[in-house]
Design a protein around this motif. Structure first.
Motif, PDB file in Angstrom:
ATOM      1  N   LEU A 158      -2.065  -0.234   4.635  1.00  0.00           N
ATOM      2  CA  LEU A 158      -3.463  -0.644   4.737  1.00  0.00           C
ATOM      3  C   LEU A 158      -4.025  -1.040   3.372  1.00  0.00           C
ATOM      4  CD1 LEU A 158      -4.776   2.047   7.253  1.00  0.00           C
ATOM      5  CD2 LEU A 158      -4.537  -0.405   7.695  1.00  0.00           C
ATOM      6  N   ASP A 159      -3.638  -0.305   2.339  1.00  0.00           N
ATOM      7  CA  ASP A 159      -4.112  -0.622   0.992  1.00  0.00           C
ATOM      8  C   ASP A 159      -3.600  -1.963   0.498  1.00  0.00           C
ATOM      9  OD1 ASP A 159      -5.522   1.731   0.918  1.00  0.00           O
ATOM     10  OD2 ASP A 159      -4.159   2.785  -0.438  1.00  0.00           O
ATOM     11  N   LEU A 160      -2.504  -2.436   1.073  1.00  0.00           N
ATOM     12  CA  LEU A 160      -1.968  -3.749   0.708  1.00  0.00           C
ATOM     13  C   LEU A 160      -2.650  -4.873   1.487  1.00  0.00           C
ATOM     14  CD1 LEU A 160       1.818  -2.826   0.554  1.00  0.00           C
ATOM     15  CD2 LEU A 160       0.423  -3.621  -1.375  1.00  0.00           C
ATOM     16  N   GLY A 161      -3.590  -4.524   2.356  1.00  0.00           N
ATOM     17  CA  GLY A 161      -4.314  -5.527   3.123  1.00  0.00           C
ATOM     18  C   GLY A 161      -3.593  -5.996   4.372  1.00  0.00           C
ATOM     19  N   PHE A 189      10.850   8.675  17.117  1.00  0.00           N
ATOM     20  CA  PHE A 189      10.737   7.391  16.416  1.00  0.00           C
ATOM     21  C   PHE A 189       9.396   6.736  16.735  1.00  0.00           C
ATOM     22  CE2 PHE A 189      15.429   7.420  17.472  1.00  0.00           C
ATOM     23  CZ  PHE A 189      15.866   7.692  16.179  1.00  0.00           C
ATOM     24  N   HIS A 190       8.965   5.887  15.832  1.00  0.00           N
ATOM     25  CA  HIS A 190       7.910   4.942  16.175  1.00  0.00           C
ATOM     26  C   HIS A 190       8.211   3.586  15.553  1.00  0.00           C
ATOM     27  CE1 HIS A 190       5.670   7.033  12.654  1.00  0.00           C
ATOM     28  NE2 HIS A 190       6.268   5.984  12.167  1.00  0.00           N
ATOM     29  N   ILE A 191       7.617   2.566  16.130  1.00  0.00           N
ATOM     30  CA  ILE A 191       7.741   1.187  15.657  1.00  0.00           C
ATOM     31  C   ILE A 191       6.344   0.676  15.344  1.00  0.00           C
ATOM     32  CG2 ILE A 191       8.367  -1.171  16.304  1.00  0.00           C
ATOM     33  CD1 ILE A 191      10.560  -0.007  18.075  1.00  0.00           C
ATOM     34  N   LEU A 192       6.191   0.116  14.148  1.00  0.00           N
ATOM     35  CA  LEU A 192       4.926  -0.472  13.737  1.00  0.00           C
ATOM     36  C   LEU A 192       5.167  -1.906  13.287  1.00  0.00           C
ATOM     37  CD1 LEU A 192       5.211   2.612  12.238  1.00  0.00           C
ATOM     38  CD2 LEU A 192       2.744   2.223  12.085  1.00  0.00           C
ATOM     39  N   GLU A 193       4.246  -2.783  13.639  1.00  0.00           N
ATOM     40  CA  GLU A 193       4.305  -4.157  13.156  1.00  0.00           C
ATOM     41  C   GLU A 193       3.008  -4.475  12.419  1.00  0.00           C
ATOM     42  OE1 GLU A 193       6.225  -7.456  15.491  1.00  0.00           O
ATOM     43  OE2 GLU A 193       4.142  -8.156  15.509  1.00  0.00           O
ATOM     44  N   TRP A 194       3.171  -4.949  11.200  1.00  0.00           N
ATOM     45  CA  TRP A 194       2.041  -5.298  10.346  1.00  0.00           C
ATOM     46  C   TRP A 194       2.048  -6.796  10.074  1.00  0.00           C
ATOM     47  CZ3 TRP A 194      -1.170  -1.301   8.687  1.00  0.00           C
ATOM     48  CH2 TRP A 194      -0.663   0.009   8.842  1.00  0.00           C
ATOM     49  N   ALA A 241       4.908  -2.748  -1.643  1.00  0.00           N
ATOM     50  CA  ALA A 241       4.340  -3.918  -2.318  1.00  0.00           C
ATOM     51  C   ALA A 241       5.338  -5.064  -2.365  1.00  0.00           C
ATOM     52  CB  ALA A 241       3.896  -3.537  -3.728  1.00  0.00           C
ATOM     53  N   ASN A 242       6.609  -4.750  -2.608  1.00  0.00           N
ATOM     54  CA  ASN A 242       7.634  -5.789  -2.629  1.00  0.00           C
ATOM     55  C   ASN A 242       7.846  -6.399  -1.255  1.00  0.00           C
ATOM     56  OD1 ASN A 242       8.096  -5.483  -5.369  1.00  0.00           O
ATOM     57  ND2 ASN A 242       9.874  -4.156  -5.114  1.00  0.00           N
ATOM     58  N   MET A 243       7.784  -5.571  -0.213  1.00  0.00           N
ATOM     59  CA  MET A 243       7.924  -6.097   1.143  1.00  0.00           C
ATOM     60  C   MET A 243       6.779  -7.047   1.470  1.00  0.00           C
ATOM     61  SD  MET A 243       9.093  -2.687   3.261  1.00  0.00           S
ATOM     62  CE  MET A 243      10.307  -1.554   2.571  1.00  0.00           C
ATOM     63  N   ALA A 244       5.560  -6.650   1.117  1.00  0.00           N
ATOM     64  CA  ALA A 244       4.402  -7.499   1.391  1.00  0.00           C
ATOM     65  C   ALA A 244       4.471  -8.799   0.585  1.00  0.00           C
ATOM     66  CB  ALA A 244       3.119  -6.739   1.077  1.00  0.00           C
ATOM     67  N   ARG A 245       4.920  -8.708  -0.641  1.00  0.00           N
ATOM     68  CA  ARG A 245       5.033  -9.884  -1.501  1.00  0.00           C
ATOM     69  C   ARG A 245       6.038 -10.885  -0.936  1.00  0.00           C
ATOM     70  NH1 ARG A 245       8.758 -10.772  -5.164  1.00  0.00           N
ATOM     71  NH2 ARG A 245       9.399  -8.580  -5.222  1.00  0.00           N
ATOM     72  N   ALA A 246       7.076 -10.388  -0.285  1.00  0.00           N
ATOM     73  CA  ALA A 246       8.109 -11.270   0.264  1.00  0.00           C
ATOM     74  C   ALA A 246       7.644 -12.029   1.500  1.00  0.00           C
ATOM     75  CB  ALA A 246       9.355 -10.458   0.607  1.00  0.00           C
ATOM     76  N   LEU A 247       6.560 -11.580   2.135  1.00  0.00           N
ATOM     77  CA  LEU A 247       6.077 -12.206   3.361  1.00  0.00           C
ATOM     78  C   LEU A 247       5.269 -13.457   3.070  1.00  0.00           C
ATOM     79  CD1 LEU A 247       4.860  -9.166   5.489  1.00  0.00           C
ATOM     80  CD2 LEU A 247       6.718 -10.740   6.092  1.00  0.00           C
ATOM     81  N   GLU A 248       5.474 -14.480   3.875  1.00  0.00           N
ATOM     82  CA  GLU A 248       4.593 -15.643   3.836  1.00  0.00           C
ATOM     83  C   GLU A 248       3.277 -15.294   4.532  1.00  0.00           C
ATOM     84  OE1 GLU A 248       5.896 -18.016   7.905  1.00  0.00           O
ATOM     85  OE2 GLU A 248       6.963 -18.491   6.041  1.00  0.00           O
TER      86      GLU A 248
END
Length: 238
Positions: A198-201, A229-234, A122-129
């Motif tokens: 996903l729950d964070l939209g 390893f895997h790499i994901l971009e949201w 949630a904090n990571m998502a909040r920090a994103l523009e």
């Protein structure tokens, strides 16, 4: 993260082990695709930045960075190596950073060290523009479900026979040790990571399982024979 997770006690061994080139997985598997995905970012937040190695790499390609890590010894070393960079000592769950202040947030092999995944995410998502990207490199849940040190099974002649895993769906923390480092890592099934973002939209826009592109062939073979390893971009839509 507190002392019971082992990071404070293991900080110097980690610094000595990683060096500037990084371990095999970083140098020969993850660095190149992670830097390619990070290219063009104006301002990045690196959550779980450790001694600041990836912050320095992003700075070298023109991105301003803020690194966050809870371990005092690692943050001190990051500031020593990179005085012009910004570093904050805080957990991912408690970090106080600017809302919408970053067009890129990075978690480079740090989710497995975070007990409070939901709050950290949630904090990571909040920090994103709006329109910003969250770039994650993580151990595959297959590899983090290994329950024996080394995880590889070998024949009597030493040849790799197979890879051991167990209790895949059980979320848990386990102690891992190598090169004088002893820390707690979290195993979670892939569903847990996917669900929280996903729950964070957030919208998944990239997924990759990178292969080694060099290094010792014998070591590289381990990263090809089993998923590691895997790499994901949201992307944050609004």
């Amino acid at each position: 993260m507190n002392a019971t997770d082992g990071w404070r006690e293991s900080a110097q061994a980690w610094i000595d082990s990683l060096g500037e080139d990084g371990d095999f997985g970083r140098r020969w598997v993850l660095d190149r695709p992670m830097l390619e995905r990070a290219k063009g970012a104006r301002k990045a937040l690196d959550v779980g930045c450790g001694e600041g190695r990836f912050c320095r790499m992003m700075q070298a390609q023109g991105t301003r960075t803020l690194g966050v890590d809870p371990t005092e010894g690692l943050v001190a070393r990051a500031r020593e190596r990179h005085p012009q960079g910004g570093y904050l000592q805080a957990t991912a769950e408690d970090m106080q950073v600017e809302d919408g202040g970053f067009d890129l947030v990075v978690s480079y092999l740090s989710l497995i060290d975070i007990p409070g995944l939901e709050q950290a995410a949630a904090n990571m998502a909040r920090a994103l523009e709006p329109g910003g990207r969250l770039l994650v490199a993580n151990l595959t849940s297959f590899s983090s479900a290994g329950t024996v040190a080394g995880r590889w099974l070998r024949d009597r002649d030493g040849a790799l026979r197979g890879f051991l895993m167990d209790h895949y769906l059980e979320e848990r923390a386990e102690w891992v040790e190598w090169k004088g480092i002893r820390i707690r890592n979290w195993h979670r099934p892939l569903e847990s990571y996917m669900r929280v973002f996903l729950d964070l939209g957030l919208r998944l826009t990239h997924f990759a399982e990178p292969k080694p592109h060099g290094g010792d062939p014998e070591i590289a073979a381990r990263y090809v024979r089993a998923p590691w390893f895997h790499i994901l971009e949201w992307r944050k839509e609004t």
